[in-house]
Design a protein around this motif. Structure first.
Motif, PDB file in Angstrom:
ATOM      1  N   THR A  39       0.842  -1.188   0.000  1.00  0.00           N
ATOM      2  CA  THR A  39       0.000   0.000   0.000  1.00  0.00           C
ATOM      3  C   THR A  39       0.879   1.239   0.000  1.00  0.00           C
ATOM      4  O   THR A  39       2.034   1.186   0.449  1.00  0.00           O
ATOM      5  CB  THR A  39      -0.926   0.021   1.230  1.00  0.00           C
ATOM      6  OG1 THR A  39      -1.596   1.282   1.321  1.00  0.00           O
ATOM      7  CG2 THR A  39      -0.148  -0.214   2.513  1.00  0.00           C
ATOM      8  N   HIS A  41       0.357   3.732   1.848  1.00  0.00           N
ATOM      9  CA  HIS A  41       0.365   4.273   3.204  1.00  0.00           C
ATOM     10  C   HIS A  41       1.604   3.757   3.941  1.00  0.00           C
ATOM     11  O   HIS A  41       1.704   2.599   4.307  1.00  0.00           O
ATOM     12  CB  HIS A  41      -0.901   3.847   3.953  1.00  0.00           C
ATOM     13  CG  HIS A  41      -1.043   4.500   5.286  1.00  0.00           C
ATOM     14  ND1 HIS A  41      -1.611   5.741   5.449  1.00  0.00           N
ATOM     15  CD2 HIS A  41      -0.684   4.081   6.527  1.00  0.00           C
ATOM     16  CE1 HIS A  41      -1.599   6.064   6.730  1.00  0.00           C
ATOM     17  NE2 HIS A  41      -1.052   5.069   7.402  1.00  0.00           N
ATOM     18  N   THR A  69      -2.933  -1.078  -2.847  1.00  0.00           N
ATOM     19  CA  THR A  69      -4.027  -0.143  -2.583  1.00  0.00           C
ATOM     20  C   THR A  69      -3.449   1.137  -1.986  1.00  0.00           C
ATOM     21  O   THR A  69      -2.248   1.255  -1.760  1.00  0.00           O
ATOM     22  CB  THR A  69      -5.038  -0.737  -1.581  1.00  0.00           C
ATOM     23  OG1 THR A  69      -4.477  -0.704  -0.262  1.00  0.00           O
ATOM     24  CG2 THR A  69      -5.425  -2.160  -1.945  1.00  0.00           C
ATOM     25  N   ASP A  70      -4.340   2.073  -1.682  1.00  0.00           N
ATOM     26  CA  ASP A  70      -3.977   3.295  -0.969  1.00  0.00           C
ATOM     27  C   ASP A  70      -4.506   3.266   0.465  1.00  0.00           C
ATOM     28  O   ASP A  70      -4.487   4.280   1.161  1.00  0.00           O
ATOM     29  CB  ASP A  70      -4.549   4.526  -1.684  1.00  0.00           C
ATOM     30  CG  ASP A  70      -3.959   4.704  -3.073  1.00  0.00           C
ATOM     31  OD1 ASP A  70      -2.754   4.429  -3.229  1.00  0.00           O
ATOM     32  OD2 ASP A  70      -4.698   5.091  -3.992  1.00  0.00           O
ATOM     33  N   ASP A  71      -4.994   2.123   0.926  1.00  0.00           N
ATOM     34  CA  ASP A  71      -5.590   2.007   2.256  1.00  0.00           C
ATOM     35  C   ASP A  71      -4.534   1.786   3.327  1.00  0.00           C
ATOM     36  O   ASP A  71      -3.355   1.552   3.038  1.00  0.00           O
ATOM     37  CB  ASP A  71      -6.580   0.832   2.288  1.00  0.00           C
ATOM     38  CG  ASP A  71      -7.742   1.035   1.335  1.00  0.00           C
ATOM     39  OD1 ASP A  71      -8.129   2.200   1.122  1.00  0.00           O
ATOM     40  OD2 ASP A  71      -8.242   0.033   0.799  1.00  0.00           O
ATOM     41  N   LEU A  72      -4.964   1.830   4.587  1.00  0.00           N
ATOM     42  CA  LEU A  72      -4.091   1.478   5.692  1.00  0.00           C
ATOM     43  C   LEU A  72      -3.660   0.019   5.554  1.00  0.00           C
ATOM     44  O   LEU A  72      -4.417  -0.807   5.035  1.00  0.00           O
ATOM     45  CB  LEU A  72      -4.792   1.681   7.024  1.00  0.00           C
ATOM     46  CG  LEU A  72      -5.145   3.122   7.412  1.00  0.00           C
ATOM     47  CD1 LEU A  72      -6.035   3.124   8.654  1.00  0.00           C
ATOM     48  CD2 LEU A  72      -3.879   3.925   7.678  1.00  0.00           C
ATOM     49  N   ASP A  75      -6.153  -2.542   6.943  1.00  0.00           N
ATOM     50  CA  ASP A  75      -7.371  -2.605   6.125  1.00  0.00           C
ATOM     51  C   ASP A  75      -7.111  -3.342   4.821  1.00  0.00           C
ATOM     52  O   ASP A  75      -7.942  -4.144   4.367  1.00  0.00           O
ATOM     53  CB  ASP A  75      -7.879  -1.182   5.826  1.00  0.00           C
ATOM     54  CG  ASP A  75      -8.363  -0.464   7.070  1.00  0.00           C
ATOM     55  OD1 ASP A  75      -8.684  -1.159   8.062  1.00  0.00           O
ATOM     56  OD2 ASP A  75      -8.396   0.776   7.060  1.00  0.00           O
ATOM     57  N   THR A  76      -5.966  -3.062   4.205  1.00  0.00           N
ATOM     58  CA  THR A  76      -5.628  -3.741   2.954  1.00  0.00           C
ATOM     59  C   THR A  76      -5.517  -5.243   3.160  1.00  0.00           C
ATOM     60  O   THR A  76      -6.079  -6.041   2.400  1.00  0.00           O
ATOM     61  CB  THR A  76      -4.299  -3.194   2.405  1.00  0.00           C
ATOM     62  OG1 THR A  76      -4.449  -1.799   2.100  1.00  0.00           O
ATOM     63  CG2 THR A  76      -3.893  -3.940   1.145  1.00  0.00           C
ATOM     64  N   SER A  78      -6.749  -7.083   5.580  1.00  0.00           N
ATOM     65  CA  SER A  78      -8.046  -7.664   5.937  1.00  0.00           C
ATOM     66  C   SER A  78      -8.924  -7.866   4.711  1.00  0.00           C
ATOM     67  O   SER A  78      -9.602  -8.891   4.576  1.00  0.00           O
ATOM     68  CB  SER A  78      -8.759  -6.767   6.950  1.00  0.00           C
ATOM     69  OG  SER A  78      -8.028  -6.674   8.155  1.00  0.00           O
ATOM     70  N   LYS A  79      -8.897  -6.904   3.787  1.00  0.00           N
ATOM     71  CA  LYS A  79      -9.699  -7.028   2.571  1.00  0.00           C
ATOM     72  C   LYS A  79      -9.187  -8.165   1.693  1.00  0.00           C
ATOM     73  O   LYS A  79      -9.979  -8.910   1.103  1.00  0.00           O
ATOM     74  CB  LYS A  79      -9.678  -5.713   1.797  1.00  0.00           C
ATOM     75  CG  LYS A  79     -10.460  -4.580   2.449  1.00  0.00           C
ATOM     76  CD  LYS A  79     -10.322  -3.296   1.650  1.00  0.00           C
ATOM     77  CE  LYS A  79     -11.058  -2.146   2.331  1.00  0.00           C
ATOM     78  NZ  LYS A  79     -10.891  -0.858   1.574  1.00  0.00           N
ATOM     79  N   THR A 107       1.479  -3.544  12.801  1.00  0.00           N
ATOM     80  CA  THR A 107       0.463  -4.221  11.997  1.00  0.00           C
ATOM     81  C   THR A 107       0.249  -5.663  12.427  1.00  0.00           C
ATOM     82  O   THR A 107      -0.890  -6.139  12.480  1.00  0.00           O
ATOM     83  CB  THR A 107       0.870  -4.175  10.516  1.00  0.00           C
ATOM     84  OG1 THR A 107       1.073  -2.813  10.118  1.00  0.00           O
ATOM     85  CG2 THR A 107      -0.211  -4.792   9.644  1.00  0.00           C
TER      86      THR A 107
END
Length: 262
Positions: A39, A41, A69-72, A75-76, A78-79, A107
């Protein structure tokens, strides 16, 4: 069955990349694949190019996909893992030394605390060739309901990797009563892991729980530790989250960690 997709989170650092060959060795053993994840982030500026470069550096590993992704980070991850039982996270985390550290940190700690599924954590001393001949699966328990949750998970991984299974509990050397009745502690442990014909149960004595576990794992030798993150060890009731971190700081193989609470 154990998961067949190993989700490897990467943040652009060489330390995080140490999880790649570890995940690859496991994937080769069980016919699984790697899914590399990153990510923006607190990660690389261009995670897509970065992940492609990592995959190129490991051409012999079964990399099945790249996700960015650009997420935390949490969160990335988990998705990507989602609700699939066929995916497990394999990631690095710094061990932070002895028992004063009670959390898994960053994390990795967030993932362990907020999921009921195990993750594989790679410490700074983990070797790429941890799956050596005659290696064992080593489960660390204390007889509580929380640590007993690791028993079926450890059995599954031992079967999949073709490893003999050992389980151990640590008590204080001053606990004379337990030492005199060691079998009353060992028999339930052996039953949890499938009986004495399936697993060997051991009682260790030490004032430094993590050191005793790490030393025993080295002597086996262990290809993987299996631990519950918040169980408690022995009559001194040391928080197992801190023991997990201390073992991670010492171990030359990955740790299979599950959260102890239901």
């Amino acid at each position: 069955m154990i998961p067949k997709t190993y989700v490897v989170p990467l943040d652009g650092s060489p330390f995080a990349e140490r999880a790649v060959p570890v995940a690859g060795a496991l994937a080769h053993r069980v016919g699984a694949e790697l899914l590399l994840v990153s990510t923006t982030h607190r990660g690389p500026l261009d995670p897509g190019d970065y992940l492609a470069g990592v995959a190129d550096r490991y051409p012999d590993l079964p990399v099945g996909g790249l996700v960015h992704t650009d997420d935390l980070p949490v969160d990335t991850i988990s998705k990507v893992v989602g609700e699939s039982d066929d995916r497990i996270v394999v990631m690095t985390s710094h061990g932070r030394g002895r028992l004063r550290w009670s959390m898994l940190g960053s994390t990795a700690e967030d993932l362990v605390r907020h999921t009921d599924r195990p993750i594989l954590i790679v410490g700074r001393h983990c070797r790429d060739d941890f799956l050596i001949p005659d290696a064992h699966m080593f489960a660390c328990v204390d007889g509580t309901e929380a640590s007993e949750r690791i028993a079926p998970i450890a059995r599954e991984w031992a079967d999949a990797l073709g490893l003999p299974l050992d389980a151990a509990m640590v008590i204080s050397p001053l606990d004379v009563e337990s030492l005199e009745h060691a079998q009353t502690l060992l028999d339930p442990i052996a039953r949890d892991f499938g009986g004495p014909e399936r697993a060997h149960a051991h009682l260790l004595t030490s004032d430094y729980v993590a050191g005793a576990l790490a030393d025993f794992g080295t002597d086996l030798p262990a290809a993987m530790f299996a631990m519950s993150s918040n169980a408690r060890v022995g009559l001194r009731r040391v928080a197992f989250g801190s023991v997990t971190m201390a073992v991670l700081n010492l171990a030359s193989c990955p740790l299979l960690v599950t959260h102890g609470e239901s």
